[in-house]
Design a protein around this motif. Structure first.
Motif, short mmCIF file in Angstrom:
data_model
loop_
_atom_site.label_atom_id
_atom_site.label_comp_id
_atom_site.label_asym_id
_atom_site.label_seq_id
_atom_site.Cartn_x
_atom_site.Cartn_y
_atom_site.Cartn_z
N PRO A 2 -11.81 113.10 57.38
CA PRO A 2 -11.43 114.40 57.11
C PRO A 2 -12.33 115.32 56.39
O PRO A 2 -12.67 116.44 56.59
N ARG A 26 -15.00 116.38 58.65
CA ARG A 26 -14.39 117.49 59.69
C ARG A 26 -14.22 118.89 59.02
O ARG A 26 -14.38 119.86 59.24
N TRP A 51 -8.46 119.88 68.45
CA TRP A 51 -9.62 120.04 67.17
C TRP A 51 -10.73 120.35 67.75
O TRP A 51 -11.27 121.47 67.39
N ALA A 81 -15.76 122.39 59.62
CA ALA A 81 -14.96 123.73 59.69
C ALA A 81 -15.77 124.72 58.82
O ALA A 81 -15.76 125.81 59.08
N ASP A 122 -4.28 116.22 70.35
CA ASP A 122 -4.61 116.63 69.20
C ASP A 122 -6.15 116.58 69.06
O ASP A 122 -6.73 117.39 68.56
N ALA A 123 -6.86 115.53 69.50
CA ALA A 123 -8.33 115.34 69.21
C ALA A 123 -8.96 116.57 70.07
O ALA A 123 -9.61 117.19 69.69
N LEU A 170 -5.56 112.28 63.05
CA LEU A 170 -6.56 112.54 63.56
C LEU A 170 -7.83 111.33 63.44
O LEU A 170 -8.64 111.31 64.38
N SER A 171 -8.00 111.23 62.01
CA SER A 171 -9.07 110.46 61.80
C SER A 171 -8.67 108.88 62.47
O SER A 171 -9.67 108.30 62.88
N LEU A 227 -16.56 112.21 63.36
CA LEU A 227 -15.49 112.67 63.35
C LEU A 227 -14.12 112.29 62.81
O LEU A 227 -13.27 112.79 62.32
N HIS A 231 -11.65 123.94 69.04
CA HIS A 231 -12.01 125.29 68.05
C HIS A 231 -13.47 125.46 67.92
O HIS A 231 -13.99 126.44 67.48
N TYR A 232 -14.22 124.52 68.46
CA TYR A 232 -15.77 124.43 68.31
C TYR A 232 -16.30 124.87 69.62
O TYR A 232 -17.58 124.91 69.86
#
Lengths: 122, 122
Positions: A16, A19, B83, A23, B79-80, B6-7, A13, B86-87
């Motif tokens: 980007p 990810r 993200w 998505a 934030d992680a 995020l990365s 993960l 969403h899954y």
DNA sequence: AGTACATTTAACCTATAAGTTAATTAACTG
DNA sequence: CAGTTAATTAACTTATAGGTTAAATGTACT
């Protein structure tokens, strides 16, 4: 190079491009070239990213003629979410402290006319 | 070496030593030697891990005499978690079955050419 | 059989991650 | 001041990540 599942998942993960691939796959299966299309990156590079995702169990691939459609497998995200969730209290606690702080501010300054000022300082 | 937040966060989590450090810090602040104690690893190695965690914003450090106590900062995990969340629908069981069902439908009617159709079914 | 398309593998480059040991900085203590 | 403790920095090694181009593989189409 840790080999435990959680590390492999998080490492997958931590990019980007990968990810974005995940998505994209929420919209349904896609072939490698379809997946590659949005990126300015060579096909072998995408192929490597897919291999990383596959190793992490985040995608599976089937064969269909000369295509190798990729499919999202969100299961490993369950464990990742589970791990992170142990820390939820620690980012909500911050809000609690913030709340405490605001309450204290309000208590200490309750003679001041405009209580919104304490909010503005944030 | 992606530089988005995020990365960087996910990369920091992609190591069991660092995750263990974060777990330890849920018990409260700790000095570097205290943190290092459970690991069979040199102090500079731990120092590097701490730097990774600090860069990710997952810890902060203060000075206290010759000690540099580390403190958990769980905020980036928000934030992680966001993200990943969403899954969630994609790992919840009934949705998986629905997905299987849709894929089967698609397989049975694979003479249709328009890939957007598969999107519309979702 | 020959060509075109989809994807992977091979070979290579460069940067960085993760660890080591040894040296250095910084603060306290007697 | 000298010595001790805490932590970082330096210098180095090894392995891997992420990208490239060029070649190889597999499948389908005439």
């Amino acid at each position: 190079m840790p080999t435990d599942q959680l590390s492999i998942t998080f490492a997958a993960l931590a990019d980007p491009t990968r990810r974005a691939i995940l998505a994209q796959l929420t919209q349904g299966e896609a072939s490698v070239t379809e997946i590659a299309q949005p990126f300015h990156m060579s096909l072998p590079a995408i192929s490597k990213h897919l291999k990383v995702l596959e190793r992490a169990g985040l995608i599976t691939r089937s064969r269909e003629a000369q295509w190798r459609p990729c499919r999202l497998e969100a299961d490993p995200l369950k464990d990742a979410a589970g791990w992170i969730d142990h820390y939820r209290q620690f980012w909500e606690e911050n809000l609690d402290r913030l709340d405490d702080y605001l309450n204290q501010l309000q208590a200490n300054t309750h003679s001041q006319e405009n209580p919104d000022d304490s909010c503005n300082t944030l």
